[in-house]
Design an enzyme around this catalytic site. Sequence first.
Site, short mmCIF file in Angstrom:
data_model
loop_
_atom_site.label_atom_id
_atom_site.label_comp_id
_atom_site.label_asym_id
_atom_site.label_seq_id
_atom_site.Cartn_x
_atom_site.Cartn_y
_atom_site.Cartn_z
N LYS A 171 -3.08 14.68 9.03
CA LYS A 171 -3.54 13.12 9.46
C LYS A 171 -2.51 12.71 10.09
O LYS A 171 -2.61 11.97 11.29
CB LYS A 171 -3.88 12.30 8.20
N ASN A 225 0.89 -1.17 0.07
CA ASN A 225 0.08 0.06 0.20
C ASN A 225 1.04 1.08 0.08
O ASN A 225 1.66 1.89 0.96
CB ASN A 225 -0.91 0.05 1.38
N ASP A 237 -10.73 6.85 4.60
CA ASP A 237 -10.73 8.23 5.10
C ASP A 237 -11.76 8.97 5.02
O ASP A 237 -12.11 9.93 5.83
CB ASP A 237 -9.16 8.74 4.53
N HIS A 297 -3.81 6.88 13.93
CA HIS A 297 -3.45 5.52 14.37
C HIS A 297 -2.11 5.18 13.98
O HIS A 297 -1.33 4.76 14.85
CB HIS A 297 -4.61 4.62 14.03
N ARG A 298 -1.84 5.29 12.62
CA ARG A 298 -0.53 5.26 12.09
C ARG A 298 0.58 6.10 12.83
O ARG A 298 1.56 5.47 12.96
CB ARG A 298 -0.40 5.36 10.70
N GLU A 345 -1.35 -13.02 4.77
CA GLU A 345 -1.98 -12.26 5.71
C GLU A 345 -2.95 -13.59 6.63
O GLU A 345 -4.06 -13.59 6.00
CB GLU A 345 -2.69 -11.16 5.38
N ASP A 379 -0.51 -3.71 10.15
CA ASP A 379 -1.89 -4.11 9.76
C ASP A 379 -2.78 -3.06 10.58
O ASP A 379 -2.58 -2.70 11.84
CB ASP A 379 -2.15 -5.55 10.30
P1 ITT Z 1 -0.56 -4.12 3.40
O1 ITT Z 1 0.05 -4.58 2.23
O2 ITT Z 1 0.07 -3.19 4.24
O3 ITT Z 1 -1.55 -5.28 4.27
P2 ITT Z 1 -3.28 -3.28 2.96
O4 ITT Z 1 -3.99 -1.89 2.23
O5 ITT Z 1 -3.83 -4.50 2.78
O6 ITT Z 1 -1.97 -3.12 2.87
P3 ITT Z 1 -4.34 -3.37 5.73
O7 ITT Z 1 -4.73 -4.88 5.84
O8 ITT Z 1 -3.44 -2.86 6.96
O9 ITT Z 1 -3.45 -2.62 4.40
O10 ITT Z 1 -5.63 -2.55 5.77
C1 ITT Z 1 -6.93 -2.91 5.74
C2 ITT Z 1 -7.96 -2.06 5.13
O11 ITT Z 1 -8.27 -0.68 5.56
C3 ITT Z 1 -7.49 -1.56 3.56
O12 ITT Z 1 -8.53 -1.64 2.87
C4 ITT Z 1 -6.82 -0.39 3.83
O13 ITT Z 1 -7.05 0.54 2.53
C5 ITT Z 1 -7.83 0.06 4.92
N1 ITT Z 1 -6.88 1.18 5.71
C6 ITT Z 1 -5.81 1.14 6.45
N2 ITT Z 1 -5.21 2.13 6.97
C7 ITT Z 1 -6.06 3.06 6.63
C8 ITT Z 1 -6.00 4.44 6.94
O14 ITT Z 1 -5.06 5.31 7.60
N3 ITT Z 1 -7.09 5.17 6.31
C9 ITT Z 1 -7.96 4.45 5.71
N4 ITT Z 1 -8.09 3.14 5.22
C10 ITT Z 1 -7.12 2.46 5.74
#
Ligand code: ITT
Length: 188
Positions: A163, A9, A143, A168-169, A36, A64
Amino acid sequence: MKVTFITGNQHKVKEARGILQQFNIKLEHLDLGYPELQGELTDVARYGAKYAAKQLGTPVIVEDAGLFIKALGWFPGTYSSYVQDTLGNEGILKLMNNVQDRYAEFRSVVGFAKPKTEPEIFLGVVGGHIAHQEKGKHGFAYDPLFIPEGYDLTFGELEREKKNEFSHRKRSMENFAHWYKNFIISRE
Ligand code: ITT
């Protein structure tokens, strides 16, 4: 001081770079892909970090995250990825139609691992509310739905730098950064 971030991502990479540069930690990005597990964020981060560190033979971080909505029994939670790709934000808004209690949390877990040691994990949470409609073009995924506590704007309406001040990040990466600095210094 640097560390390798394993994620698919790009948005996460940009946010994490902004956060970690304040701690003089340079982030290298690698989209290695890792299995995952379906489960708690902490288990996913632990397993992913351990797996990636072993594969690469270097220290890594993974992260995650998910959106947890109280009135929906903390859904989508650990299903956030799948739900974003299927129901999407419109689907979440439908589920929240006529729901009064709109409290929600974004949660993030950073996992750090070296090839031969057990992973460390770092948590970050931000509370807020689900908006009644999507708003804003910044950020990504959930978001435009999320209004952080103390604000009238969604994360989608905030610039990345804003942000990054309290997301959270920011909180999970900051916890990691404090620990990592001590960890590196204690080895010198
Ligand atoms: P990884 O490769 O790091 O796993 P990912 O996009 O699959 O990337 P996650 O599993 O951590 O990331 O995220 C779960 C979902 O939540 C995914 O659809 C993300 O786009 C979303 N998400 C994570 N962090 C977010 C944020 O800061 N704002 C909005 N959506 C978020």
